[in-house]
Design an enzyme around this catalytic site. Structure first.
Site, mmCIF file in Angstrom:
data_model
loop_
_atom_site.group_PDB
_atom_site.id
_atom_site.type_symbol
_atom_site.label_atom_id
_atom_site.label_comp_id
_atom_site.label_asym_id
_atom_site.label_seq_id
_atom_site.Cartn_x
_atom_site.Cartn_y
_atom_site.Cartn_z
ATOM 1 N N GLN A 372 0.841 -1.192 0.000
ATOM 2 C CA GLN A 372 0.000 0.000 0.000
ATOM 3 C C GLN A 372 0.870 1.233 0.000
ATOM 4 O O GLN A 372 1.941 1.243 0.607
ATOM 5 C CB GLN A 372 -0.915 0.016 1.227
ATOM 6 N N GLY A 373 0.426 2.270 -0.705
ATOM 7 C CA GLY A 373 1.198 3.502 -0.763
ATOM 8 C C GLY A 373 0.380 4.648 -1.296
ATOM 9 O O GLY A 373 -0.847 4.624 -1.263
ATOM 10 N N PHE A 375 -0.408 5.806 -4.252
ATOM 11 C CA PHE A 375 -1.336 5.643 -5.355
ATOM 12 C C PHE A 375 -2.497 4.740 -5.008
ATOM 13 O O PHE A 375 -3.526 4.771 -5.658
ATOM 14 C CB PHE A 375 -0.629 5.038 -6.564
ATOM 15 N N VAL A 378 -2.003 -2.792 -3.944
ATOM 16 C CA VAL A 378 -1.818 -3.921 -4.854
ATOM 17 C C VAL A 378 -2.256 -5.193 -4.137
ATOM 18 O O VAL A 378 -1.894 -5.428 -2.983
ATOM 19 C CB VAL A 378 -0.344 -4.046 -5.300
ATOM 20 N N ASP A 489 12.620 5.632 -12.949
ATOM 21 C CA ASP A 489 12.464 5.329 -11.515
ATOM 22 C C ASP A 489 12.935 3.919 -11.216
ATOM 23 O O ASP A 489 12.267 3.161 -10.521
ATOM 24 C CB ASP A 489 11.018 5.518 -11.070
#
Length: 680
Positions: A372-373, A375, A378, A489
């Site tokens: 989790q982050g 954006f 997943v 990135d």
């Protein structure tokens, strides 16, 4: 464990239109679907940035205790002057904190806002580096010394989607920029005590535009001006069609509205210069007619008509309903994604309905969550045919996440290579935007090289195999695919490992396409992760294939040493991993860099060759770095003895403290963000 990250690169409007109709429809849908989104922690909460890239702190740890002390000290101390810096703790548990109140906030409102923000950031984040924005204040803490850091990091609060469209966006934006540029000069060079300014400009007899800008007070006037110029670029990207908009960042904030949204007296009341008005343009046109330059006038007229009709068509496309865009996406008859002449239809990139993906992930169950982050999240999924997938569910509250969705679909739908993660499909339904990838059972490379227990599973053969896989994936992106693609990135968390430990590069939300004869490009918005970022990119916005080569070199040295480049200065051995590797190399002690477990399982000559190649990749001058095809050859020992490396760029481990402060306003320190989502 880092699966996800913040931010992404917003492409310019021109790129959106050039990449083909479906690309443009996707952008339209993304723009319109942000309307009405809302998140609330407190009444005036705007957004936050939890930098999980640098790790989390544990509950009841010394770091958490120091953080609570720091946050408790901010409200009262900030209320006095509206700005406050402080530090709590020592060594690895040292925390730096900063709070800024808007220049028009009273001391009572300031103290209340900072108190709410301090509580909110504890609820929303447990990262070791975080920042939260409220309407009247912002609060930041970090394990890094970020005071006087001039790096720009723009974000768009959800409130932008609530502002209505301007009747004449181009004309409105002209007046807006005249206002914002004037008050930014005032904030940076006149009101240097507060670095805050407000202003208004009459747009018409019945409408006024109000603007507000502010910088943190640890910046120089030039840094403040450059930061605000970067923010204005973001205002154009997010809000140039609207009557109001807000961009917030670490060091400066900008907002405009068609109503007065701030308190206190207005510092600048402006009128747009009459000499550039419409009447003068017509007067000039009559003079041109009088002197008989009819041909030139006709050419200008023809060009104006073409521009007008193109603008009208673009505006009509942007104003299409989300339902119409969804119809084009799900039922493409003649509409396809164009990649510089290469088409991707829905048959090649299947669209999956929300019900199917809900069933596959057990309705996005927390037990299936892989990460989790910024954006979103997943999830691991199991399709009805038994195939395991990774489903990236984008946050409904992230403009940058939505932009990343479009970027990934357009850029990598047709890329197929053993060392790239495959995008299997996507789903769009209502506010849901989902990307479906092949599932990687061994997760990401960072888990293995930075976790002592997992690293025990790696021997030299496996590490060498992973290094070679990353290199070959980059060769494909840079040289062998139908398009030249710069990843921008690349880092261990964006390298995934399948069941055979085959390395696969992921996360193309920040990637950029180059034309066949293009070797480099500039951007106003730098995206990526500091410790893997080439100096010419971070300091000047210049990126090329050599930017990815630099990132690869950092990863290679991290694999060999088992140490992170970021935060390496805490080891007291050197300021960065690159500096440490260079020191050992010049002293002839390069094998001291090697993790003991690798030294036992590998041949010294092979390991030294890898260190040698890594140092070649991180040389300060991009011209000195090898191409990725040359890297593959050098790693394979097929080119004899590699050339001697030159001194690397040592700045990367020190975040943005050495960013060039002399950059022109149109090429500022830019937006440094955490990386995009990794499918698992």
């Amino acid at each position: 464990m880092n699966y996800l990250g913040e931010c992404e690169d917003l492409m310019c409007r021109r790129e959106k239109m050039e990449r083909g109709p479906l690309s443009y429809f996707l952008f339209t849908f993304i723009l319109l679907s942000t309307r009405g989104l809302h998140m609330s922690v407190e009444a005036d909460y705007l957004t936050n940035s939890c930098q999980y890239e640098y790790g989390n702190y544990s509950t009841n740890s010394t770091f958490e205790s120091n953080l609570k002390l720091l946050l408790n000290s901010l409200p009262y101390n900030t209320a006095t002057t509206g700005f406050y810096n402080t530090t709590v703790g020592e060594g690895l548990n040292r925390i730096n904190g900063q709070a800024l109140c808007r220049g028009d906030a009273s001391s009572t409102a300031c103290e209340s806002c900072v108190s709410n923000a301090s509580q909110g950031i504890m609820k929303l984040c447990n990262a070791v580096d975080a920042l939260i924005w409220y309407e009247l204040c912002q609060v930041r803490y970090s394990f890094r010394d970020f005071f006087s850091n001039t790096a720009y990091t723009g974000k768009y609060p959800d409130s932008n989607s609530q502002d209505k469209l301007a009747s004449d966006p181009a004309d409105y934006y002209t007046y807006l920029m005249y206002l914002m540029e004037n008050i930014s000069t005032e904030a940076a060079y006149v009101n240097t005590t507060q670095m805050f300014a407000t202003g208004q400009i009459n747009y018409s007899l019945s409408q006024t535009i109000y603007g507000l800008v502010q910088c943190t007070r640890d910046m120089s006037g030039n840094d403040c001006y450059n930061c605000l110029n970067s923010a204005f670029g973001d205002l154009k990207a997010c809000c140039h069609l609207r009557e109001g908009g807000t961009v917030v960042s670490r060091n400066c904030n900008a907002r405009y509205e068609p109503y007065r949204f701030f308190n206190g007296s207005i510092t600048s009341v402006l009128s747009y210069p009459a000499s550039t008005g419409t009447g003068d343009k017509w007067k000039k046109g009559r003079i041109v007619l009088i002197v008989g330059i009819l041909g030139l006038l006709l050419a200008v007229l023809a060009g104006s008509c073409a521009v007008y009709f193109n603008w009208r068509k673009a505006k009509q496309d942007l104003e299409r309903s989300p339902h119409a865009v969804l119809h084009d996406l799900v039922n493409p008859v003649s509409v396809e994604i164009t990649e510089e002449g290469n088409l991707v239809s829905s048959e090649e990139l299947p669209f999956m309905d929300l019900a199917t993906l809900k069933a596959a992930t057990d309705d996005f169950s927390s037990s299936n969550k892989l990460g989790q982050g910024g954006f979103g999240t997943v999830y691991k999924g199991l399709l009805s045919d038994g195939k395991e997938v990774a489903v990236k569910r984008l946050s409904r509250k992230s403009w940058q996440g939505l932009e990343e969705f479009k970027n990934e679909v357009i850029l990598i739908a047709k890329l197929q290579h053993r060392n790239l993660v495959r995008l299997l499909g996507c789903g769009i339904e209502g506010d849901e935007k989902l990307l479906v990838y092949e599932f990687m059972p061994n997760k990401s490379l960072d888990i293995y090289i930075f976790d002592s227990d997992q690293r025990a599973q790696l021997d030299w053969y496996t590490c060498n195999y992973i290094i070679d896989g990353i290199a070959r994936g980059l060769v494909y992106l840079h040289e062998d695919s139908r398009l030249r693609i710069i990843h921008r990135d690349l880092k261990p968390s964006n390298v995934l490992l399948d069941h055979e430990m085959v390395a696969k590069i992921s996360d193309f939300g920040m990637a950029r396409i180059f034309c066949e004869n293009q070797s480099s490009a500039n951007t106003r918005r730098v995206v990526g992760t500091y410790s893997y970022m080439a100096p010419e990119y971070a300091m000047g916005g210049l990126f090329s294939v050599k930017s990815d080569v630099f990132s690869f070199g950092v990863i290679l040295l991290e694999i060999i040493s088992g140490k992170r480049n970021s935060g390496f200065y805490l080891t007291e051995q050197a300021q960065t991993l690159l500096a440490y590797a260079w020191k050992l190399w010049t002293e002839g002690k390069e094998l001291e860099l090697v993790d003991p477990s690798l030294a036992e399982s590998g041949q010294a000559a092979e390991i030294v060759r890898c260190i040698h190649v890594g140092l070649l990749c991180v040389q300060e001058d991009p011209e000195d770095r090898p191409t990725m095809s040359e890297v593959v050859t050098l790693l394979g020992g097929q080119k004899g003895t590699p050339p001697q490396p030159k001194k690397p760029a040592f700045w990367v481990g020190r975040a943005a403290q050495e960013l060039d402060q002399s950059l022109a306003p149109n090429l500022s320190a830019n937006d440094i963000t955490v990386s995009s989502i990794s499918p698992r």
